[in-house]
Design a protein around this motif. Structure first.
Motif, short mmCIF file in Angstrom:
data_model
loop_
_atom_site.label_atom_id
_atom_site.label_comp_id
_atom_site.label_asym_id
_atom_site.label_seq_id
_atom_site.Cartn_x
_atom_site.Cartn_y
_atom_site.Cartn_z
N GLU A 31 0.81 -1.22 0.00
CA GLU A 31 0.00 0.00 0.00
C GLU A 31 0.84 1.27 0.00
O GLU A 31 0.41 2.32 -0.47
N ALA A 32 2.06 1.19 0.53
CA ALA A 32 2.95 2.36 0.59
C ALA A 32 3.81 2.49 -0.67
O ALA A 32 4.65 3.37 -0.75
N GLY A 33 3.61 1.59 -1.64
CA GLY A 33 4.37 1.66 -2.89
C GLY A 33 5.71 0.95 -2.82
O GLY A 33 6.55 1.11 -3.70
N ARG A 34 5.93 0.14 -1.81
CA ARG A 34 7.21 -0.55 -1.63
C ARG A 34 7.21 -1.91 -2.33
O ARG A 34 6.19 -2.58 -2.37
N VAL A 35 8.37 -2.26 -2.84
CA VAL A 35 8.59 -3.56 -3.46
C VAL A 35 9.77 -4.22 -2.75
O VAL A 35 10.78 -3.57 -2.52
N VAL A 36 9.63 -5.48 -2.44
CA VAL A 36 10.74 -6.21 -1.84
C VAL A 36 11.53 -6.87 -2.97
O VAL A 36 10.97 -7.60 -3.79
N VAL A 37 12.84 -6.59 -3.03
CA VAL A 37 13.69 -7.22 -4.02
C VAL A 37 13.97 -8.63 -3.51
O VAL A 37 14.47 -8.81 -2.38
N PRO A 38 13.66 -9.65 -4.30
CA PRO A 38 13.85 -11.03 -3.84
C PRO A 38 15.30 -11.29 -3.39
O PRO A 38 16.25 -10.75 -3.96
N ALA A 39 15.43 -12.11 -2.36
CA ALA A 39 16.74 -12.39 -1.76
C ALA A 39 17.74 -12.91 -2.78
O ALA A 39 18.91 -12.51 -2.77
N ARG A 40 17.32 -13.76 -3.70
CA ARG A 40 18.27 -14.32 -4.66
C ARG A 40 18.81 -13.24 -5.60
O ARG A 40 19.95 -13.29 -6.02
N PHE A 41 18.01 -12.20 -5.89
CA PHE A 41 18.49 -11.08 -6.70
C PHE A 41 19.48 -10.24 -5.89
O PHE A 41 20.49 -9.80 -6.41
N ARG A 43 21.35 -11.25 -3.43
CA ARG A 43 22.60 -12.01 -3.31
C ARG A 43 23.40 -11.94 -4.60
O ARG A 43 24.61 -11.73 -4.58
N ALA A 44 22.74 -12.07 -5.73
CA ALA A 44 23.43 -12.06 -7.03
C ALA A 44 24.14 -10.73 -7.28
O ALA A 44 25.20 -10.69 -7.90
N LEU A 45 23.56 -9.63 -6.79
CA LEU A 45 24.14 -8.30 -7.01
C LEU A 45 24.86 -7.75 -5.79
O LEU A 45 25.29 -6.61 -5.79
N ASP A 46 24.98 -8.57 -4.75
CA ASP A 46 25.63 -8.17 -3.50
C ASP A 46 25.02 -6.89 -2.93
O ASP A 46 25.71 -5.97 -2.54
N ILE A 47 23.68 -6.84 -2.92
CA ILE A 47 22.94 -5.72 -2.33
C ILE A 47 22.67 -6.09 -0.88
O ILE A 47 22.11 -7.14 -0.60
N GLN A 48 23.07 -5.20 0.03
CA GLN A 48 22.92 -5.51 1.45
C GLN A 48 22.24 -4.39 2.20
O GLN A 48 22.42 -3.22 1.87
N GLY A 49 21.47 -4.76 3.20
CA GLY A 49 20.88 -3.81 4.15
C GLY A 49 20.15 -2.65 3.50
O GLY A 49 19.36 -2.83 2.60
N ARG A 50 20.44 -1.47 3.96
CA ARG A 50 19.76 -0.26 3.50
C ARG A 50 20.54 0.44 2.40
O ARG A 50 20.56 1.66 2.31
N GLN A 51 21.20 -0.32 1.57
CA GLN A 51 21.99 0.22 0.46
C GLN A 51 21.10 0.97 -0.53
O GLN A 51 19.99 0.56 -0.81
N GLN A 52 21.60 2.07 -1.06
CA GLN A 52 20.84 2.81 -2.06
C GLN A 52 21.01 2.16 -3.43
O GLN A 52 22.05 1.57 -3.73
N LEU A 53 19.96 2.28 -4.24
CA LEU A 53 19.99 1.80 -5.62
C LEU A 53 19.61 2.94 -6.54
O LEU A 53 18.99 3.91 -6.11
N ILE A 54 19.96 2.82 -7.80
CA ILE A 54 19.58 3.78 -8.81
C ILE A 54 18.42 3.16 -9.59
O ILE A 54 18.54 2.05 -10.09
N MET A 55 17.29 3.89 -9.66
CA MET A 55 16.12 3.38 -10.37
C MET A 55 15.94 4.18 -11.64
O MET A 55 16.04 5.40 -11.64
N GLY A 56 15.67 3.47 -12.74
CA GLY A 56 15.44 4.15 -14.01
C GLY A 56 14.24 3.56 -14.72
O GLY A 56 13.91 2.39 -14.54
N LEU A 57 13.61 4.40 -15.51
CA LEU A 57 12.47 3.96 -16.32
C LEU A 57 12.96 3.87 -17.75
O LEU A 57 13.42 4.85 -18.33
N GLU A 58 12.89 2.68 -18.33
CA GLU A 58 13.32 2.44 -19.70
C GLU A 58 12.16 1.81 -20.47
O GLU A 58 11.93 0.61 -20.37
N GLY A 59 11.43 2.66 -21.19
CA GLY A 59 10.24 2.16 -21.88
C GLY A 59 9.21 1.72 -20.86
O GLY A 59 8.80 2.49 -20.00
N ASP A 60 8.82 0.45 -20.93
CA ASP A 60 7.84 -0.08 -19.98
C ASP A 60 8.51 -0.88 -18.87
O ASP A 60 7.89 -1.71 -18.23
#
Length: 103
Positions: A31-41, A43-60
């Motif tokens: 309801e707050a617009g949040r998405v949980v990034v699956p754990a396997r993703f 792990r694959a990208l070594d994303i941990q904790g409250r790390q910032q990400l860059i979000m982009g819109l590319e077409g759809d």
């Protein structure tokens, strides 16, 4: 009923599909617009904790990148468009000095 493969989009024709189809997973937006990034993703990208990400819109498509991956992508784009082989900063300073001398 045909079972959907996790790795093949149902709305793409075989001619328009890339050579390697990205791994996908269905997620839910809360309801707050949040998405949980699956754990396997993560792990694959070594994303941990409250790390910032860059979000982009590319077409759809919404694309998430780690800051280091986004920087590497930008550096590759700049390298493809560079004409000289020296420092971009040195070239910029020389151009500005030449403009100042003409004024």
């Amino acid at each position: 009923m045909k079972k959907e493969s996790r790795n093949s989009p149902t709305d793409a024709s075989p001619d328009s599909m890339p050579d390697s189809v990205p791994d996908t997973e269905r997620v839910t937006i809360d309801e707050a617009g949040r998405v949980v990034v699956p754990a396997r993703f993560r792990r694959a990208l070594d994303i941990q904790g409250r790390q910032q990400l860059i979000m982009g819109l590319e077409g759809d498509t919404i694309r998430l990148r780690t800051p280091s991956a986004a920087l590497a992508r930008l550096q590759a784009i700049v390298r493809r468009h560079r004409k000289g082989s020296g420092s971009v900063v040195d070239e910029f300073i020389l151009e500005r000095r030449a403009e100042a001398a003409r004024e």
